[in-house]
Design an enzyme around this catalytic site. Structure first.
Site, PDB file in Angstrom:
ATOM      1  N   TYR A   1       0.874  -1.171   0.000  1.00  0.00           N
ATOM      2  CA  TYR A   1       0.000   0.000   0.000  1.00  0.00           C
ATOM      3  C   TYR A   1       0.908   1.216   0.000  1.00  0.00           C
ATOM      4  O   TYR A   1       1.729   1.379   0.913  1.00  0.00           O
ATOM      5  CB  TYR A   1      -0.875   0.040   1.256  1.00  0.00           C
ATOM      6  CG  TYR A   1      -2.112  -0.805   1.213  1.00  0.00           C
ATOM      7  CD1 TYR A   1      -3.128  -0.556   0.298  1.00  0.00           C
ATOM      8  CD2 TYR A   1      -2.293  -1.837   2.130  1.00  0.00           C
ATOM      9  CE1 TYR A   1      -4.282  -1.322   0.271  1.00  0.00           C
ATOM     10  CE2 TYR A   1      -3.451  -2.613   2.120  1.00  0.00           C
ATOM     11  CZ  TYR A   1      -4.430  -2.347   1.189  1.00  0.00           C
ATOM     12  OH  TYR A   1      -5.576  -3.109   1.169  1.00  0.00           O
TER      13      TYR A   1
ATOM     14  N   ASP B   1      -6.665  -1.140  -6.051  1.00  0.00           N
ATOM     15  CA  ASP B   1      -8.131  -1.156  -6.119  1.00  0.00           C
ATOM     16  C   ASP B   1      -8.808  -0.557  -4.897  1.00  0.00           C
ATOM     17  O   ASP B   1     -10.028  -0.602  -4.782  1.00  0.00           O
ATOM     18  CB  ASP B   1      -8.642  -2.595  -6.342  1.00  0.00           C
ATOM     19  CG  ASP B   1      -8.160  -3.568  -5.273  1.00  0.00           C
ATOM     20  OD1 ASP B   1      -7.590  -3.110  -4.263  1.00  0.00           O
ATOM     21  OD2 ASP B   1      -8.344  -4.785  -5.458  1.00  0.00           O
TER      22      ASP B   1
ATOM     23  N   HIS C   1     -10.746  -6.652  -4.555  1.00  0.00           N
ATOM     24  CA  HIS C   1     -10.414  -6.571  -3.132  1.00  0.00           C
ATOM     25  C   HIS C   1     -11.343  -7.441  -2.289  1.00  0.00           C
ATOM     26  O   HIS C   1     -11.737  -7.067  -1.192  1.00  0.00           O
ATOM     27  CB  HIS C   1     -10.473  -5.118  -2.647  1.00  0.00           C
ATOM     28  CG  HIS C   1      -9.456  -4.800  -1.588  1.00  0.00           C
ATOM     29  ND1 HIS C   1      -8.144  -4.541  -1.889  1.00  0.00           N
ATOM     30  CD2 HIS C   1      -9.546  -4.718  -0.238  1.00  0.00           C
ATOM     31  CE1 HIS C   1      -7.473  -4.284  -0.766  1.00  0.00           C
ATOM     32  NE2 HIS C   1      -8.305  -4.403   0.241  1.00  0.00           N
TER      33      HIS C   1
END
Length: 489
Positions: A248, A276, A367
């Site tokens: 991330y 996403d 996700h």
């Protein structure tokens, strides 16, 4: 962390006085830290730290964070000294979502069934629901909004039927393949999962040990509850055991740089950039349980009486950068030459763009249905690529992975026949080690998937993965959901 206050002994009474936003001290494993200046920077928000202000935060901290993270995150000056934990109060409103799921909040006190009784992946899920803490279960299982996308991910696989070929010698089936050049025994991998400690005290380390013994790959999350170093040490398959790192990007570029370089130094085999979830979806199942906790005291302390409470997911995602674009790929490549995968492709257009940017792989994923509800099922996106951009699949320069909704060996075989290199599974691996099963439970689940994949490859008439092709499938029902519009790039 500086040792300047190493010999300073602080009384529990003194620590207890620093219990507000103007002076906030917490104790973790007998060490006292002044986190006043860190309140607004804390990824989970000030509220969580203030809940522990002037108290022993060890249990809540250890349930989520790697042991050394606190000293890596705070400046040297934050360490105030040591305290006898017996002199401290623990948070009165300790949240079940940050407790060890094996100790707190069990819905059913009965012992879980023996592993020999577990016959499919869903058996683990049923047992986990009975034995996980209520908030842990909600965090793991929650989807966005009405959880339509979460359900559709599984339903998509049911819409695809097999067209088996017969009279083929299937006496020996070979499930071996390669993921980004790394040898694996099965075309499945452990998807990145957050806070695996909720399921088992050793969290991602338990998954790493099981993966090594079974010869499969693991994707480790940025927000793992165990450090990347401890996960690498937990490998049982030697230094070549493939562990990849899910990234991330942080709002602070310097933190992202440090995270990437730390993973590279630890020895991961590739970086998988998640794209996403630029913002966190509304996971009501998670948030509703949080809202039922009386947080009046904490709200008063931060001057926000009556503010809505965030669920675990939003709490942990508050630092994720929403400013990503295609230039982020070149940015990461300046830091490392490891294989780069884009995780979260949801359209053929973006798959084509990723191919043009020469990434090493893509993950077709929404996700796990946890970000945007009514986003199309990953298998439908794979079919979309298969129809409108088959050159991507045949080129082989960019591997294609898929996750979300996989619960059977038949699902894996269908995805491979449509062009996927391997299939990721997330929630099932968490459930497999919960309820006290640990590494043995995870290995049993892998064994079940291995048996189902081998069996269904044989039944469809394939002896190796390269023989799995689209002509072995009837996709007509799923094709009804295919888009008829493809944007010009």
């Amino acid at each position: 962390m500086s040792q300047q206050n190493k010999g300073v002994q602080i009384s529990g009474a003194e620590v207890a006085q620093h219990n507000n936003k103007d002076s906030c001290w917490i104790a973790v494993r007998g060490k006292v830290y002044d986190v006043t200046d860190f309140l607004e920077e804390h990824p989970g928000g000030a509220r969580l730290l203030l809940k522990c202000a002037g108290r022993d935060a060890t249990e809540d901290y250890d349930a989520i964070h790697p042991a050394q993270l606190i000293e890596e995150s705070l400046p040297d000056s934050a360490f105030k000294g040591t305290v006898d934990p017996s002199e401290l109060d623990r948070p009165k409103l300790a949240d079940k979502s940050v407790r060890n799921a094996q100790k707190e909040g069990k819905k059913d006190p009965d012992s879980p069934p023996p592993l020999s009784a577990m016959l499919n992946v869903r058996d683990f899920e049923k047992v986990a629901e009975r034995h996980l803490a209520e908030n842990s279960w909600a965090y793991y299982t929650a989807g966005a909004d009405d959880e339509y996308s979460k359900a559709e991910a599984e339903l998509a696989y049911r819409k695809v039927l097999f067209r088996p070929r017969i009279l083929r010698n299937v006496g020996r089936v070979d499930t071996r393949t390669q993921i980004l050049g790394q040898d694996v025994s099965l075309p499945i991998y452990i998807s990145a999962v957050g806070i695996a400690k909720f399921a088992h005290p050793q969290g991602e380390c338990t998954l790493a040990a099981a993966a090594g013994r079974e010869g499969i790959a693991q994707l480790v999350a940025t927000r793992s509850s165990m450090s990347i170093e401890s996960i690498m040490k937990a490998r049982t398959g030697g230094p070549q055991q493939p562990i990849f790192f899910q990234l991330y990007m942080h709002k602070d570029a310097k933190i992202s740089d440090a995270t990437i370089l730390k993973a590279v130094k630890a020895g991961v085999k590739g970086i998988w950039l998640t794209v996403d979830s630029p913002v966190t979806g509304k996971r009501e199942r998670d948030e509703r349980l949080k809202a039922n906790v009386d947080v009046g005291e904490q709200n008063d302390k931060i001057g926000g009486k009556g503010k809505p409470v965030q669920g675990v997911a939003k709490t942990l995602s508050s630092t994720v950068s929403p400013y990503l674009d295609w230039d982020t790929i070149s940015y990461i490549r300046k830091l490392t030459n490891l294989p780069l995968v884009i995780k979260g492709i949801q359209s053929v257009e973006d798959a084509i763009l990723a191919h043009k940017h020469k990434v090493n792989g893509i993950v077709i994923s929404n996700h796990g249905g946890r970000s945007q509800d009514t986003a199309q099922a990953p298998l439908l996106t794979l079919l979309e690529i298969n129809k409108y951009a088959p050159q991507i699949i045949t080129d082989k320069k960019m591997q294609i992975f898929i996750d979300g909704g996989v619960r059977r060996g038949t699902d894996v075989v269908k995805a491979l026949a449509l062009g996927a290199t391997a299939v990721g599974m997330g929630r099932p691996f968490l459930y497999s080690m919960s309820s006290g099963y640990g590494e043995a439970g995870t290995r049993r689940m892998i064994e079940i998937m291995r048996e189902e994949i081998e069996q269904n490859m044989a039944l469809v008439g394939a002896t190796k993965i390269s023989e799995l092709r689209r002509e072995l499938l009837n996709t007509s029902r799923l094709e009804r959901d295919l888009t008829t519009f493809i944007a010009k790039l």
